[in-house]
Design an enzyme around this catalytic site. Structure first.
Site, PDB file in Angstrom:
ATOM      1  N   LYS A  56       0.568  -1.460  -0.189  1.00 54.33           N
ATOM      2  CA  LYS A  56      -0.154   0.178  -0.064  1.00 54.33           C
ATOM      3  C   LYS A  56       0.497   1.207   0.059  1.00 54.33           C
ATOM      4  CE  LYS A  56      -1.805  -0.834   3.543  1.00 54.33           C
ATOM      5  NZ  LYS A  56      -1.250  -2.326   4.329  1.00 54.33           N
ATOM      6  N   ARG A  65      11.508  -2.391  11.635  1.00 55.19           N
ATOM      7  CA  ARG A  65      10.372  -1.446  11.998  1.00 55.19           C
ATOM      8  C   ARG A  65      10.076  -3.039  13.633  1.00 55.19           C
ATOM      9  NH1 ARG A  65       5.202   0.121   8.845  1.00 55.19           N
ATOM     10  NH2 ARG A  65       4.060  -1.345  10.217  1.00 55.19           N
TER      11      ARG A  65
HETATM   12  P1  ADP Z   1       1.909  -1.316   7.248  1.00 53.58           P
HETATM   13  O1  ADP Z   1       2.846  -0.681   7.061  1.00 53.58           O
HETATM   14  O2  ADP Z   1       1.699  -2.695   7.853  1.00 53.58           O
HETATM   15  O3  ADP Z   1       0.517  -1.571   6.728  1.00 53.58           O
HETATM   16  P2  ADP Z   1       0.800   0.867   9.031  1.00 53.58           P
HETATM   17  O4  ADP Z   1       2.542   1.517   9.050  1.00 53.58           O
HETATM   18  O5  ADP Z   1       0.379   0.824   7.935  1.00 53.58           O
HETATM   19  O6  ADP Z   1       1.429  -0.444   9.045  1.00 53.58           O
HETATM   20  O7  ADP Z   1       0.582   0.985  10.903  1.00 53.58           O
HETATM   21  C1  ADP Z   1       0.884   0.044  12.060  1.00 53.58           C
HETATM   22  C2  ADP Z   1       0.487   0.382  12.840  1.00 53.58           C
HETATM   23  O8  ADP Z   1       0.150   1.314  13.143  1.00 53.58           O
HETATM   24  C3  ADP Z   1      -0.749  -0.590  13.003  1.00 53.58           C
HETATM   25  O9  ADP Z   1      -0.163  -1.849  13.022  1.00 53.58           O
HETATM   26  C4  ADP Z   1      -1.597  -0.413  13.624  1.00 53.58           C
HETATM   27  O10 ADP Z   1      -0.995  -0.852  15.077  1.00 53.58           O
HETATM   28  C5  ADP Z   1      -1.012   1.344  13.855  1.00 53.58           C
HETATM   29  N1  ADP Z   1      -2.457   1.649  13.040  1.00 53.58           N
HETATM   30  C6  ADP Z   1      -1.747   2.519  11.213  1.00 53.58           C
HETATM   31  N2  ADP Z   1      -3.465   2.553  10.628  1.00 53.58           N
HETATM   32  C7  ADP Z   1      -4.416   2.663  12.305  1.00 53.58           C
HETATM   33  C8  ADP Z   1      -5.263   2.573  11.598  1.00 53.58           C
HETATM   34  N3  ADP Z   1      -6.036   2.940  11.067  1.00 53.58           N
HETATM   35  N4  ADP Z   1      -6.289   2.313  12.830  1.00 53.58           N
HETATM   36  C9  ADP Z   1      -5.936   1.588  14.017  1.00 53.58           C
HETATM   37  N5  ADP Z   1      -4.379   1.971  14.191  1.00 53.58           N
HETATM   38  C10 ADP Z   1      -3.810   1.974  12.867  1.00 53.58           C
HETATM   39  P1  ADP Z   2       1.926  -2.036   3.012  1.00 55.85           P
HETATM   40  O1  ADP Z   2       2.315  -0.116   3.200  1.00 55.85           O
HETATM   41  O2  ADP Z   2       1.318  -2.131   2.312  1.00 55.85           O
HETATM   42  O3  ADP Z   2       2.554  -2.942   4.764  1.00 55.85           O
HETATM   43  P2  ADP Z   2       5.099  -1.868   2.425  1.00 55.85           P
HETATM   44  O4  ADP Z   2       4.393  -0.792   0.793  1.00 55.85           O
HETATM   45  O5  ADP Z   2       5.501  -1.285   2.640  1.00 55.85           O
HETATM   46  O6  ADP Z   2       3.717  -2.680   2.444  1.00 55.85           O
HETATM   47  O7  ADP Z   2       5.623  -2.780   1.234  1.00 55.85           O
HETATM   48  C1  ADP Z   2       5.919  -4.229   1.923  1.00 55.85           C
HETATM   49  C2  ADP Z   2       7.109  -4.208   1.593  1.00 55.85           C
HETATM   50  O8  ADP Z   2       7.449  -5.609   0.535  1.00 55.85           O
HETATM   51  C3  ADP Z   2       8.302  -2.974   1.022  1.00 55.85           C
HETATM   52  O9  ADP Z   2       9.539  -4.085   1.866  1.00 55.85           O
HETATM   53  C4  ADP Z   2       7.892  -2.979   0.085  1.00 55.85           C
HETATM   54  O10 ADP Z   2       9.908  -2.673  -0.156  1.00 55.85           O
HETATM   55  C5  ADP Z   2       7.910  -4.684  -0.877  1.00 55.85           C
HETATM   56  N1  ADP Z   2       7.220  -4.604  -1.096  1.00 55.85           N
HETATM   57  C6  ADP Z   2       6.291  -3.708  -2.397  1.00 55.85           C
HETATM   58  N2  ADP Z   2       5.717  -4.142  -3.185  1.00 55.85           N
HETATM   59  C7  ADP Z   2       6.285  -4.813  -3.527  1.00 55.85           C
HETATM   60  C8  ADP Z   2       6.171  -6.009  -4.235  1.00 55.85           C
HETATM   61  N3  ADP Z   2       5.484  -4.973  -5.780  1.00 55.85           N
HETATM   62  N4  ADP Z   2       6.942  -6.540  -5.391  1.00 55.85           N
HETATM   63  C9  ADP Z   2       7.705  -7.066  -4.203  1.00 55.85           C
HETATM   64  N5  ADP Z   2       8.159  -6.594  -2.883  1.00 55.85           N
HETATM   65  C10 ADP Z   2       7.317  -5.338  -2.819  1.00 55.85           C
END
Ligand code: ADP
Ligand code: ADP
Ligand code: ZN
Length: 213
Positions: A13, A160
């Site tokens: 995302k 992280r």
């Molecule tokens: P990811 O990249 O794995 O999707 P995020 O960076 O979006 O993770 O979120 C990390 C953490 O921050 C989540 O596991 C949650 O604890 C908190 N968080 C982020 N966005 C939200 C939300 N919209 N509602 C509740 N918790 C959130």
């Molecule tokens: P989210 O915001 O949904 O948690 P991220 O954008 O941080 O996800 O992506 C999660 C991990 O996967 C990161 O290490 C990123 O560099 C990698 N990644 C993102 N898109 C791809 C893809 N299409 N193929 C392989 N790895 C990816």
């Protein structure tokens, strides 16, 4: 244009949201990044959020919704934005809808980046994040130019705390229980678009641009 990114943790995302923001000239709003910035700055909100994030749980809706609505009310959001990581629960989606309809606005697209759980665990262990500018990399798939250093701002890259394997399992469980119902929610509204998130990052982006126009 107002866009919501849906998908499991690690689906890509954030990676796609950054590219969308750049192409369409709209802000990229990541609730996770806002929480991490608050933790880094030692704010009260950050301290509250951290205890949930470290366990892989969601931060309570009361804290999250007010923070997000505050952000989308800023002047740079008047032509749209891409939300990354919000909403994550049905009540959050309902609160967002309510606030938007009060201003005669609505979300244009909810893009679901679809990646099966098996792929997620691998992605997360290889993810390296820049806590300063929010850029993310992957040790194998999307490496930075210089190991351990952010291409965009030169800061140190970290694994992280919540990307450790045990916490990832918990986050996936929380995703299926609390966030996945949003797919149905936005399908009913007629704005859900699904893309295959297992493709190469550029191909995922191509599919998204094909949808957004
Ligand atoms: P990811 O990249 O794995 O999707 P995020 O960076 O979006 O993770 O979120 C990390 C953490 O921050 C989540 O596991 C949650 O604890 C908190 N968080 C982020 N966005 C939200 C939300 N919209 N509602 C509740 N918790 C959130
Ligand atoms: P989210 O915001 O949904 O948690 P991220 O954008 O941080 O996800 O992506 C999660 C991990 O996967 C990161 O290490 C990123 O560099 C990698 N990644 C993102 N898109 C791809 C893809 N299409 N193929 C392989 N790895 C990816
Ligand atoms: Zn950086």
């Amino acid at each position: 244009m107002k866009i919501i990114m849906l998908g499991a943790p690690g689906a890509g995302k954030g990676t796609q949201a950054k590219m969308i923001a750049e192409k369409y000239g709209i802000p990229h709003i990541s609730t996770g990044d806002i929480f991490r910035a608050n933790i880094k700055n030692g704010t009260e909100l950050g301290m509250k959020a951290k205890s949930f994030m470290d366990k892989g749980e969601l931060v309570p809706d009361e804290l999250t919704v007010s923070m997000l609505l505050d952000r989308v009310g800023k002047p740079d959001c008047k032509d749209g934005y891409v939300l990354d990581g919000f909403p994550r629960t049905i009540p959050q989606a309902e609160e967002l809808d309510k606030a938007l309809s009060g201003r005669n606005e609505e979300i244009d697209f909810a893009v679901d980046v679809d990646v099966p759980d098996e792929n997620i665990v691998k992605r997360m262990s290889g993810r390296r994040a820049c806590l300063k500018c929010g850029a993310t990399y992957h040790m194998e798939h999307i490496p930075p130019r210089k190991e351990g250093v952010c291409d965009s701002c030169g800061s140190e890259l970290v694994l992280r705390d919540d990307d450790k394997a045990e916490t990832v399992q918990k986050r996936l469980q929380v995703y299926h229980e609390q966030t996945q119902p949003l797919i149905e929610f936005y399908t009913r509204k007629g704005i859900l678009k699904t893309v295959d998130g297992t493709q190469d990052m550029k191909d995922v982006f191509g599919a998204i641009v094909g949808i957004l126009g």
